[in-house]
Motif scaffolding. Structure first.
Motif, PDB file in Angstrom:
ATOM      1  N   ASN A 299      27.927  39.792  33.329  1.00 40.65           N
ATOM      2  CA  ASN A 299      28.604  38.811  32.420  1.00 40.65           C
ATOM      3  C   ASN A 299      29.613  38.363  33.119  1.00 40.65           C
ATOM      4  N   ARG A 300      29.672  36.783  32.937  1.00 35.08           N
ATOM      5  CA  ARG A 300      30.459  36.015  33.642  1.00 35.08           C
ATOM      6  C   ARG A 300      32.005  36.206  33.785  1.00 35.08           C
ATOM      7  N   LEU A 301      32.471  36.642  32.580  1.00 37.71           N
ATOM      8  CA  LEU A 301      33.916  36.563  32.312  1.00 37.71           C
ATOM      9  C   LEU A 301      34.143  37.968  33.061  1.00 37.71           C
ATOM     10  N   VAL A 302      33.467  39.155  32.722  1.00 39.90           N
ATOM     11  CA  VAL A 302      33.614  40.378  33.592  1.00 39.90           C
ATOM     12  C   VAL A 302      33.867  40.387  35.016  1.00 39.90           C
ATOM     13  N   ALA A 303      32.763  39.562  35.511  1.00 34.12           N
ATOM     14  CA  ALA A 303      32.669  39.830  36.773  1.00 34.12           C
ATOM     15  C   ALA A 303      33.642  38.635  37.567  1.00 34.12           C
ATOM     16  N   THR A 304      34.066  37.548  36.969  1.00 36.45           N
ATOM     17  CA  THR A 304      35.199  36.651  37.664  1.00 36.45           C
ATOM     18  C   THR A 304      36.502  37.488  37.322  1.00 36.45           C
ATOM     19  N   SER A 305      36.660  38.145  36.577  1.00 39.99           N
ATOM     20  CA  SER A 305      38.031  38.837  36.103  1.00 39.99           C
ATOM     21  C   SER A 305      38.164  39.899  37.271  1.00 39.99           C
ATOM     22  N   LEU A 306      37.194  40.618  37.302  1.00 33.03           N
ATOM     23  CA  LEU A 306      37.151  41.778  38.442  1.00 33.03           C
ATOM     24  C   LEU A 306      37.207  41.263  39.752  1.00 33.03           C
ATOM     25  N   THR A 307      36.764  40.045  39.913  1.00 39.62           N
ATOM     26  CA  THR A 307      37.064  39.518  41.284  1.00 39.62           C
ATOM     27  C   THR A 307      38.422  38.917  41.488  1.00 39.62           C
ATOM     28  N   ALA A 308      38.928  38.530  40.562  1.00 38.03           N
ATOM     29  CA  ALA A 308      40.726  37.839  40.535  1.00 38.03           C
ATOM     30  C   ALA A 308      41.232  39.302  40.529  1.00 38.03           C
ATOM     31  N   LEU A 309      41.070  40.482  40.032  1.00 33.29           N
ATOM     32  CA  LEU A 309      41.720  41.519  40.228  1.00 33.29           C
ATOM     33  C   LEU A 309      41.910  42.324  41.508  1.00 33.29           C
ATOM     34  N   PHE A 310      40.450  42.122  42.173  1.00 33.91           N
ATOM     35  CA  PHE A 310      40.342  42.563  43.489  1.00 33.91           C
ATOM     36  C   PHE A 310      41.261  41.912  44.339  1.00 33.91           C
ATOM     37  N   VAL A 311      41.143  40.479  44.533  1.00 35.44           N
ATOM     38  CA  VAL A 311      41.676  40.027  45.445  1.00 35.44           C
ATOM     39  C   VAL A 311      43.311  39.676  45.367  1.00 35.44           C
ATOM     40  N   ILE A 312      43.612  39.861  43.872  1.00 35.56           N
ATOM     41  CA  ILE A 312      45.288  39.791  43.925  1.00 35.56           C
ATOM     42  C   ILE A 312      45.876  41.255  44.466  1.00 35.56           C
ATOM     43  N   GLN A 313      45.159  42.334  44.193  1.00 36.76           N
ATOM     44  CA  GLN A 313      45.691  43.671  44.597  1.00 36.76           C
ATOM     45  C   GLN A 313      45.446  43.793  45.973  1.00 36.76           C
ATOM     46  N   PHE A 314      44.458  43.035  46.555  1.00 35.88           N
ATOM     47  CA  PHE A 314      44.270  42.941  47.860  1.00 35.88           C
ATOM     48  C   PHE A 314      45.360  42.418  48.759  1.00 35.88           C
TER      49      PHE A 314
END
Length: 488
Positions: A287-302
């Motif tokens: 699901n594109r919304l799931v995948a891109t949301s998780l990408t954003a969360l990953f990098v901001i916490q990074f």
């Protein structure tokens, strides 16, 4: 209003509420509109989540004092943070299946007890090695506690209040994430760094009492635990994260756990795709919304955790600032988050996550790049504009991107969405500290007394590494994130 009880956990176990008909936004009387049980559960989960975040940034401020007491260097001090984040990232996926079998409320209580006992042990650790071990155990408790706290928050709230509740939950955590450095600096000014861990105990006791009294018990009516799949996942994550974290120290030797970990994760993914009852529903990641949301969360916490660690070290050892000053500067980077998180969550409910996440990532990239390049000025004043811009970006990303997966997946899979949100953030945190640490030490130095110019070079490299990761995520979000709202 229909009550939907998820038949399986697949990550944490959530009971959600759906409203027939048109989506309705949350009004200003949100807190008073809650039932007493909802308020008490929310207080419990916010307190538990706050402690988990407190023990990330508050301890970062204490690193110089810990380094002096144990006479250690930057790459060794990194493990005081990394051990905690490693346990969080690796063992968090086990929370759901375990809660399926032993009960969600019971496991949440166990997580609180483990976290509290490890906090007490950290307070009396006689050596750096034992402190790191206790921090790892503390992370084990947090790995169970954090996804269950988020799931419990969403579980007791109806759909139209979910974004607001996640915003409140996020605000409670980020208040301690932001002001943790100030709390840590104040404690260091008054006494020993060990009191940072003692501080956890009364807050944890409050959360524990609230949980025992108000959180309703629940479990999967047909529990099952795939031991082989769980081991593949945990060992694979452990090898991958440890291998990546140790590239700067082990060199080529780090490829052994890294390659082994990635291979085991590949075997796990293949087995899960053929399982009739998978531990992780990989199809949902398409699901594109799931995948891109998780990408954003990953990098901001990074970026957030890596910046917290290496900004403190640069300010203290490179620019000669006190820990109080370092704490104030770190607080400055997150001052907008508690003010705006609930509002950005409500806006994401109405307008979708993309409208906030994409500009948030652009702002974060600009702020991080400015801060890195400004390090060469060897002046705190030059760092402030970049840190403020980075601070504004955080509430635009964290809460909307956390809401995204809950909007995207069907009701019966929202438990899995809760675990994905927390896992993405924790993997980002541990890999961010590792990747930015690699840049910091390779371009700069592992020695904390290497001199201002050398440390500035290392800090610049670390911040530009974070900026590059955020820029890549912004491109992905721009191309792939759909604009879906809670009402659709």
């Amino acid at each position: 209003m229909d009550r939907i009880v998820h038949p399986d956990l697949r990550g944490v176990g959530v009971v959600a509420h759906s409203v027939r008909g048109q989506y309705q936004p949350m009004n200003r009387g949100s807190w008073t509109a809650l039932e007493p049980s909802q308020r008490h559960v929310l207080m419990s989960t916010v307190a538990a989540n706050a402690l988990i975040f407190l023990d990330q940034t508050a301890v970062a401020v204490a690193l110089p004092a810990i380094g002096r007491e144990f006479d250690t260097q930057a790459h060794e001090l990194q493990w005081v943070i990394t051990a905690y984040l490693l346990a969080l990232a690796v063992f968090m996926p086990a929370a759901g299946p375990l809660a399926d079998n032993v009960g969600r409320k019971r496991l949440m209580i166990v997580g609180m007890v483990v976290f509290g006992a490890a906090s007490a042990a950290c307070a009396v650790a006689p050596s750096l090695v034992l402190l790191i071990i206790c921090r790892f155990v503390q992370g084990l408790g947090a790995a169970v506690l954090q996804p269950l706290a988020l799931a419990s928050t969403t579980r007791v709230m109806p759909d139209e209040r979910r974004g607001w509740a996640i915003g409140v939950f996020s605000t409670g955590g980020t208040v301690f994430l932001i002001f943790g450095p100030l709390i840590g600096a104040a404690i260091l000014a008054l006494g020993d760094w060990r009191w940072l861990f003692v501080l956890n105990l009364p807050v944890l006791a409050f959360a524990l009492v609230q949980t025992i009294r108000w959180l309703p018990p629940s479990r999967d009516p047909e529990p099952g635990l795939d031991i082989a799949a769980m081991l593949l996942l945990l060992v694979g994550l452990f090898g991958t994260v440890v291998g990546f974290s140790q590239i700067s120290n082990w060199g080529v030797g780090a490829l052994i756990p890294l390659v082994a970990g990635v291979t085991l994760l590949g075997v796990f993914a293949y087995a899960q795709s053929r399982s009739s009852r998978p531990l992780i529903r990989l199809a949902l990641l398409q699901n594109r919304l799931v995948a891109t949301s998780l990408t954003a969360l990953f990098v901001i916490q990074f970026a957030v955790l890596g910046t917290s660690v290496y900004l403190v070290l640069f300010l203290h050892h490179g620019l000669g600032n006190t820990v109080i000053t370092a704490g104030l500067v770190l607080a400055l980077t997150g001052v907008f988050t508690p003010l705006l998180s609930a509002r950005t969550g409500a806006l994401a409910d109405r307008r979708g996550a993309r409208i906030l996440v994409l500009p948030g990532l652009v702002l974060a990239c600009v702020g991080l790049a400015w801060t890195g390049l400004a390090a060469q000025k060897l002046s705190l004043v030059w760092l402030i504009p970049g840190l403020l811009v980075f601070g504004v970006s955080r509430p635009a990303i964290f809460t909307p991107a956390s809401v995204g997966p809950f909007i995207a997946v069907p009701g019966e899979h929202r438990a899995f969405a809760a675990s994905l949100v927390t896992e993405a953030r924790q993997l980002g945190a541990v890999l961010g500290v590792a990747a930015m640490g690699l840049a910091y030490t390779v371009v700069g130095s592992t020695r904390l007394n290497a001199g201002a110019r050398v440390l500035a070079d290392g800090f610049e490299a670390a911040m530009l590494t974070a900026a590059a990761a955020v820029a890549a995520a912004a491109i992905v979000v721009a191309k792939r994130m759909p604009n879906v709202t809670a009402g659709k």
